[in-house]
Design an enzyme around this catalytic site. Structure first.
Site, PDB file in Angstrom:
ATOM      1  N   CYS A  94      -1.204  -8.967   4.932  1.00  0.00           N
ATOM      2  CA  CYS A  94      -1.430  -8.058   6.065  1.00  0.00           C
ATOM      3  C   CYS A  94      -1.073  -6.594   5.754  1.00  0.00           C
ATOM      4  O   CYS A  94      -1.803  -5.947   5.026  1.00  0.00           O
ATOM      5  CB  CYS A  94      -0.710  -8.569   7.298  1.00  0.00           C
ATOM      6  SG  CYS A  94      -1.470  -7.951   8.798  1.00  0.00           S
ATOM      7  N   ARG A 127      -6.998  -4.873  18.651  1.00  0.00           N
ATOM      8  CA  ARG A 127      -6.389  -5.646  17.562  1.00  0.00           C
ATOM      9  C   ARG A 127      -7.194  -6.923  17.350  1.00  0.00           C
ATOM     10  O   ARG A 127      -7.709  -7.508  18.309  1.00  0.00           O
ATOM     11  CB  ARG A 127      -4.931  -5.991  17.898  1.00  0.00           C
ATOM     12  CG  ARG A 127      -4.031  -4.795  17.957  1.00  0.00           C
ATOM     13  CD  ARG A 127      -2.581  -5.204  18.007  1.00  0.00           C
ATOM     14  NE  ARG A 127      -2.102  -5.734  16.743  1.00  0.00           N
ATOM     15  CZ  ARG A 127      -1.784  -4.997  15.681  1.00  0.00           C
ATOM     16  NH1 ARG A 127      -1.896  -3.686  15.725  1.00  0.00           N
ATOM     17  NH2 ARG A 127      -1.354  -5.560  14.573  1.00  0.00           N
ATOM     18  N   HIS A 190      -0.989 -14.213   8.026  1.00  0.00           N
ATOM     19  CA  HIS A 190       0.453 -14.212   7.795  1.00  0.00           C
ATOM     20  C   HIS A 190       1.189 -15.311   8.525  1.00  0.00           C
ATOM     21  O   HIS A 190       0.564 -16.246   9.026  1.00  0.00           O
ATOM     22  CB  HIS A 190       1.118 -12.853   7.939  1.00  0.00           C
ATOM     23  CG  HIS A 190       0.796 -12.072   9.139  1.00  0.00           C
ATOM     24  ND1 HIS A 190       1.618 -11.124   9.620  1.00  0.00           N
ATOM     25  CD2 HIS A 190      -0.276 -12.089   9.950  1.00  0.00           C
ATOM     26  CE1 HIS A 190       1.066 -10.570  10.654  1.00  0.00           C
ATOM     27  NE2 HIS A 190      -0.059 -11.127  10.883  1.00  0.00           N
TER      28      HIS A 190
END
Ligand code: GLN
Length: 240
Positions: A94, A127, A190
């Site tokens: 990330c 996002r 992640h």
């Protein structure tokens, strides 16, 4: 044989417990009777030395943490680039993935990257959050995970880590996720990336051991029944 794993800036880049991936690598080596030593390099440390390191891990962080870490990381740009070019195993997650590129452009500023990968990232409005399923060419099982990033990464002519079968990936509707370059594995997935994907963990470990010992014949199999069942459950839940 001993494998040395260097965790870069765990004090700043450890979003969603990316550190668990180090534990997974260490344990899967140990289960095969291979010693593993985990070393951390934090913001307080000096004396950066990759000469006997076999795996470098960089985790994810918020934009704020990335800004703090970026200048420190740039001090080691040449050493890290040389290590990656020399087939050093590097796993970046990330925020760490974004920092391997040329830059990460935020609304009001641009964070410089290590230029190990010829990629760039730009902050988007919404996002990209959710579960993700990938198919990588080098393994049979799907890679499953979770993504949460504002940055959109454009990988140019690089090879992606995998083809997106569910989720977003490098950017909205990119169709691809992450980058694989030499022994660099960079990804937006992640949290427990490697525990969820033992095949990917073994791929990374194998690359690292082969670089250290070119005669290495491969890792002995482990009983991954539980891990594979969990992986398959996620695939069935999300893949159409
Ligand atoms: N700050 C970066 C982004 O939002 C990376 C975040 C992360 O590591 N999850 O794109």
């Amino acid at each position: 044989m001993k494998i040395k794993i260097l965790h870069l800036y765990p004090d700043l880049l450890n979003l969603y417990g990316d550190k668990g991936n180090i534990e997974c690598m260490r344990k899967r080596l140990e289960w095969r009777g291979i010693d593993a030593e985990v070393m951390s390099y934090t913001c307080e440390d000096t004396g950066f030395d990759l000469s006997d390191v076999n795996i470098v891990f960089i985790g994810g962080g918020s934009d704020r943490e990335q800004k703090i870490v970026c200048d420190r990381l740039l001090e080691h740009k040449d050493a890290l680039k040389e290590y990656a070019e020399d087939n050093g195993t590097l796993v970046a997650v990330c925020g760490g993935y974004q920092l391997l590129g040329n830059y990460y452009k935020l609304e009001n500023e641009t964070i410089r990257g290590l230029e190990i990968l010829d990629i760039y990232t730009e902050q988007g409005k919404k996002r990209l959050i959710g579960n993700i399923v990938l198919k990588a060419d080098f393994m049979d099982e799907r890679i499953v995970g979770f993504e949460n990033h504002g940055g959109r990464t454009y990988i140019g002519s690089h090879t992606p880590l995998g083809k997106v079968e569910y989720g977003y990936g490098n950017h909205d509707n990119a169709g691809s996720e992450g980058v694989i370059y030499k022994n660099v594995v960079a990804t937006y997935l992640h949290g427990p990336l490697l525990p969820k994907n033992p095949g990917l963990c073994d791929y990374i470990l194998t690359n690292a051991i082969k670089r250290k010992n070119p005669d290495f014949k491969g890792l002995s199999p482990l009983d991954d029944k539980l891990e594979k069942t969990a992986n398959q459950y996620i695939v069935n839940r999300f893949k159409k």
